[in-house]
Design an enzyme around this catalytic site. Structure first.
Site, PDB file in Angstrom:
ATOM      1  N   GLU A 119       0.816  -1.212   0.000  1.00 48.04           N
ATOM      2  CA  GLU A 119       0.000   0.000   0.000  1.00 48.04           C
ATOM      3  C   GLU A 119       0.854   1.268   0.000  1.00 48.04           C
ATOM      4  OE1 GLU A 119      -2.751  -0.489   3.262  1.00 48.04           O
ATOM      5  OE2 GLU A 119      -4.073  -1.715   2.034  1.00 48.04           O
ATOM      6  N   HIS A 142      -2.046   2.515   9.318  1.00 47.20           N
ATOM      7  CA  HIS A 142      -3.252   1.775   8.932  1.00 47.20           C
ATOM      8  C   HIS A 142      -3.314   0.507   9.765  1.00 47.20           C
ATOM      9  CE1 HIS A 142      -6.263  -0.503   6.918  1.00 47.20           C
ATOM     10  NE2 HIS A 142      -5.399  -1.358   6.410  1.00 47.20           N
ATOM     11  N   HIS A 144      -6.366  -2.436  11.983  1.00 47.71           N
ATOM     12  CA  HIS A 144      -7.695  -3.057  11.942  1.00 47.71           C
ATOM     13  C   HIS A 144      -8.303  -3.146  13.348  1.00 47.71           C
ATOM     14  CE1 HIS A 144      -5.868  -5.360   8.254  1.00 47.71           C
ATOM     15  NE2 HIS A 144      -6.199  -4.113   7.948  1.00 47.71           N
ATOM     16  N   HIS A 214     -13.069  -2.653   6.798  1.00 49.65           N
ATOM     17  CA  HIS A 214     -11.646  -2.897   6.528  1.00 49.65           C
ATOM     18  C   HIS A 214     -10.762  -2.445   7.696  1.00 49.65           C
ATOM     19  CE1 HIS A 214      -8.048  -2.288   3.503  1.00 49.65           C
ATOM     20  NE2 HIS A 214      -7.683  -2.858   4.643  1.00 49.65           N
TER      21      HIS A 214
END
Length: 269
Positions: A119, A142, A144, A214
């Site tokens: 990413e 990022h 979760h 996500h």
């Protein structure tokens, strides 16, 4: 071969912050397998010796041209690397990259030729946008978070600022430490250009954005502060879910109480 961190305490401190946060993400259950990414702009810690370092990889295309990143350096989590491993061995599970003068490619310069996260184009696009606005933000995370992701499976929480106001109302600290709230991005293919573009747009108004079903993407001055914003938001989600599990809808702070918070602490919203 000596590490790029050797005799560079300021740079080592930044990378060690990443390792510390990676450990927190794993311990919280937010970083299964190789899930999640961290990218930090470390250009301010680069000296002449680093600028002269020879690449240890071939030239790699970013996939997009990012003019504000010319000559910048980033520490990046490696692709297919686990946060729990990065926490223990940050320079074996991440790498330092140099953006080349064409602003469309990079090389790895240290410590090992660990390919950055898949990413990377999305992360670097966000950093390019931050630099274009002279933002002090240097870190993107990022991950979760379980309870926040669970909330995105309910349509009402995907409406603009519904989740923000609910989460702010659960405990005063959430509004104080995540004062711009939580942006929402409807589901898009992971690693897609569309997701990157939507994230950049949403970061104009928020420091943390939620990717439906996500995970979250956060930016801040350093990796620890980015983590803190996610942490306080997920704490509020846990409080909300705990109340629901007891069997009642939590009252939350009133709009008047939250407005009082904004005035007292000079918050942006």
């Amino acid at each position: 071969m000596k590490s790029i961190l050797e005799n560079r305490p300021a740079l080592a401190k930044e990378v060690n912050k990443v390792a510390e946060v990676a450990g927190y993400l794993w311990q919280k259950g937010w970083a299964e397998r190789n899930g999640g990414n961290i990218t930090v702009n470390i250009t301010e810690f680069v000296d002449d010796e680093i600028r002269e370092m020879k690449p240890i990889s071939e030239v790699k295309a970013i996939g997009v041209t990012l003019p504000y990143l010319k000559g910048c350096y980033f520490y990046c989590k490696g692709t297919n690397k686990r946060m729990r491993d990065l926490a223990r061995w940050p320079m074996e599970n991440g790498s330092v990259i140099r953006i080349l003068d064409d602003c469309a490619s990079y090389v790895i310069i240290a410590d090992e030729p660990v390919a950055p996260t898949s990413e990377l184009p999305s992360h670097l696009s966000v950093h390019n946008d931050l630099l274009s606005k002279n933002s002090p933000y240097k870190a993107s995370v990022h991950t979760h978070p379980i309870e926040l992701i669970a909330m995105t499976h309910c349509q009402k929480f995907l409406e603009k600022d519904v989740a923000t106001n609910l989460l702010w109302s659960m405990i005063p600290e959430t509004k104080a430490f995540c004062p711009r709230g939580l942006g929402i991005i409807p589901y898009k293919l992971p690693s897609s250009v569309e997701l990157a573009e939507a994230t950049i747009k949403e970061l104009q108004d928020y420091d943390v954005v939620m990717w439906e079903k996500h995970g979250v993407f956060a930016v801040d001055c350093d990796v620890m502060q980015a983590f803190d914003q996610i942490d306080v938001l997920n704490k509020s989600a846990l409080i909300y879910i705990a109340a629901k599990n007891i069997g009642f809808e939590p009252d939350g702070m009133s709009q008047e109480q939250m407005k009082e918070m904004s005035v007292a602490f000079k918050l942006p919203k």
